[in-house]
Write a protein that holds these residues in place. Structure first.
Motif, PDB file in Angstrom:
ATOM      1  N   SER A 102       0.405  -1.238  -0.042  1.00 20.13           N
ATOM      2  CA  SER A 102       0.038  -0.048  -0.349  1.00 20.13           C
ATOM      3  C   SER A 102       0.454   1.487   0.370  1.00 20.13           C
ATOM      4  O   SER A 102       0.403   2.258  -1.163  1.00 20.13           O
ATOM      5  CB  SER A 102      -0.947   0.018   1.400  1.00 20.13           C
ATOM      6  N   CYS A 105       2.047   2.058  -3.795  1.00 24.82           N
ATOM      7  CA  CYS A 105       0.692   3.032  -4.344  1.00 24.82           C
ATOM      8  C   CYS A 105       0.410   3.784  -3.769  1.00 24.82           C
ATOM      9  O   CYS A 105       0.533   5.002  -4.358  1.00 24.82           O
ATOM     10  CB  CYS A 105      -1.155   1.770  -3.651  1.00 24.82           C
ATOM     11  N   TYR A 303      -4.797   1.154  -4.742  1.00 27.52           N
ATOM     12  CA  TYR A 303      -3.875   1.739  -3.129  1.00 27.52           C
ATOM     13  C   TYR A 303      -5.182   0.811  -2.538  1.00 27.52           C
ATOM     14  O   TYR A 303      -4.778  -0.357  -1.642  1.00 27.52           O
ATOM     15  CB  TYR A 303      -3.991   2.831  -2.502  1.00 27.52           C
ATOM     16  N   MET A 307      -4.392  -2.780   0.407  1.00 20.28           N
ATOM     17  CA  MET A 307      -4.441  -2.452   1.655  1.00 20.28           C
ATOM     18  C   MET A 307      -5.324  -3.666   1.729  1.00 20.28           C
ATOM     19  O   MET A 307      -5.072  -4.416   3.183  1.00 20.28           O
ATOM     20  CB  MET A 307      -4.984  -0.987   2.095  1.00 20.28           C
ATOM     21  N   LEU A 326      -7.957   2.841   5.565  1.00 23.07           N
ATOM     22  CA  LEU A 326      -7.878   2.853   4.807  1.00 23.07           C
ATOM     23  C   LEU A 326      -7.347   4.985   4.795  1.00 23.07           C
ATOM     24  O   LEU A 326      -7.545   5.299   6.299  1.00 23.07           O
ATOM     25  CB  LEU A 326      -8.740   3.423   3.372  1.00 23.07           C
TER      26      LEU A 326
END
Ligand code: ISE
Length: 338
Positions: A102, A105, A303, A307, A326
Motif C-alpha cells: 500500500s 501505491c 491502493y 490495503m 484506509l
C-alpha cells in the motif's frame, strides 16, 4: 491520429494486450514490445508486426515516439514502472495489482497528484464486463433493494507455479474481487477474515475470505487456484428485494451421447475477452482525450485493493478478523470515476 504504444512484458498478458490492440482495435500502433527475454519479445513482435523489441523498460517509457505504455511485466515492477510513466507524462495501462504494498501505491498517488492529472489506468478489467455492469445497474435501479451480501467464487485450473501460496491467492488473484465488489457496491471494506481448508496433497488449498463493508454488508470470496476443472468466476449479489448472479458467456452447448455439455475456458482471457477489449478501447480514448474513463480503476483503487490484500495476508497468518483502515481519500481521486 494513431496512438503509438509500447508494451512492457511479453508474457501471457503482454501477448494478449498486443493481440487486442493489433487485431481488435483501430487507430493504434504498437511501436515496441519489451521483455527481459529478447526471444520472447521477438516472438510477439513477429506475431503482431511490431517494429521494435527492447529489454529496457525505462528507455521504452522515455521514447519520444511513444504516446502511451502498457505494463504487463511481473507484479513487483508495476509501481516503479508506473512512477516512471508519470515522470515522463505517459498515460499507462498497468496490469493489476498496482502494487502489493500500500505504501508503494501511496507513492504513485502522490506522484500523480503532484503531476496534476491522472496517468495510471489499472487493469481491473472486470469493471468492463457486461455481467458485472448489469449487476451494478440493477443495484442502482433499485431492483435488488438494499444489498446485503455478495458471494464470489474465483477458480483457476492450476497455479502458475508450484511456489504459489495462499498469501499469493490473496495478493495476486483476489484483488479482482476486492476491486469489483467495492465498485459494484460503491463502498469500502471494514474488515477481513481468512480461512483455509486442508488439502490431501502439496498444492495450495483454496482460500476463503469473509469481508465486512462499511455499510454493514457481508462479502465472501473463495479463491481456488487449483480447481482443476476450468476457469470459473461466479458472483451473486443478494439484496432485500432480489438477487442477481453472473452468467459466464456461453456460445454453444453440445448435446450428444445422452448428455448436455457446455465447456469451461482454460483461463481468464476467453471469459473476459469482451471486458479486456472494452478496457483497452477506453484506454485509447483516455490517451487521446486526456479524460480518465469513468468506470476504470485508478491509483486509489489500486491502493484500496493493496490495503485489503495486506490485511488479508495478516488475517491468514494469525487467524483473526483484521481491520482495514484506509487513509483519507484524496479529493483528486474523489473527482475521478464513480
Ligand atoms: C490471475 O492472477 C490473473 O491475473 C487473472 O486476471 C485472473 O483472472 C486469474 O484468475 C488470476 O489468478
Amino acid at each position: 491520429m494513431s496512438v503509438r504504444i509500447g508494451i512492457i512484458g511479453a508474457g501471457i498478458m503482454g501477448t494478449d494486450h498486443a493481440r487486442i490492440f493489433a487485431e481488435r482495435l483501430s487507430n493504434v500502433e504498437i511501436r515496441v514490445i519489451c521483455d527481459a527475454d529478447t526471444a520472447r519479445a521477438k516472438k510477439v513482435a513477429d506475431q503482431f508486426g511490431i517494429i521494435d523489441v527492447s529489454t529496457d523498460p525505462e528507455s521504452v517509457i522515455q521514447r519520444s515516439d511513444i504516446d502511451a505504455v502498457v505494463i504487463a511485466s511481473p507484479d513487483s515492477t508495476h509501481a516503479p514502472l508506473s512512477l516512471a510513466c508519470i515522470q515522463h507524462r505517459k498515460p499507462v495501462l498497468c496490469e493489476k495489482p498496482l502494487s502489493q504494498s500500500s505504501n508503494q501505491c501511496i507513492d504513485v498517488m502522490n506522484a500523480e497528484i503532484a503531476a496534476g492529472r491522472p496517468f495510471v489506468q489499472l487493469g481491473f478489467m472486470r469493471r468492463f464486463d457486461q455481467a458485472y455492469a448489469e449487476m451494478k445497474t440493477a443495484l442502482q435501479n433499485g431492483v435488488l433493494g438494499r444489498p446485503l451480501m455478495m458471494h464470489n467464487f474465483h477458480r483457476n485450473v492450476e497455479t502458475p507455479s508450484a511456489e504459489f501460496t495462499g498469501a499469493m491467492a490473496i495478493t495476486n488473484s483476489a484483488p479482482h474481487e476486492f476491486d469489483v465488489v467495492r465498485y459494484v457496491l460503491g463502498v469500502e471494506y471494514r474488515s477481513i477474515s481468512v480461512f483455509q481448508p486442508k488439502r490431501s496433497d502439496a498444492v495450495v488449498a483454496p482460500v476463503m475470505m469473509v469481508l465486512e463493508t462499511e455499510d454493514d454488508q457481508l462479502v465472501n470470496i473463495e479463491i481456488n487456484n487449483n480447481a482443476s476443472y476450468g476457469y470459473d468466476v461466479r458472483a451473486e449479489l443478494i439484496g432485500e428485494a432480489g438477487s442477481l448472479s453472473l452468467n459466464a458467456p456461453l456460445y454453444s452447448a453440445l448435446d450428444a451421447k445422452l448428455t448436455h455439455r457446455t465447456e469451461y475456458a482454460a483461463d481468464w482471457r476467453a471469459r473476459f475477452a469482451e471486458a479486456y477489449w472494452r478496457q483497452n478501447r477506453a484506454f485509447l480514448q483516455f490517451v487521446t482525450t486526456g479524460t480518465f474513463p469513468e468506470i476504470a480503476s485508478h491509483s486509489w483503487d489500486g491502493y484500496a485493493a493493496a490495503m485489503v490484500g495486506e490485511a488479508g495476508v495478516r488475517a491468514l497468518k494469525d487467524g483473526s478478523r483484521t481491520a482495514i483502515r484506509l487513509i483519507e481519500k484524496p479529493l483528486f481521486y474523489s473527482k475521478l470515476g464513480v
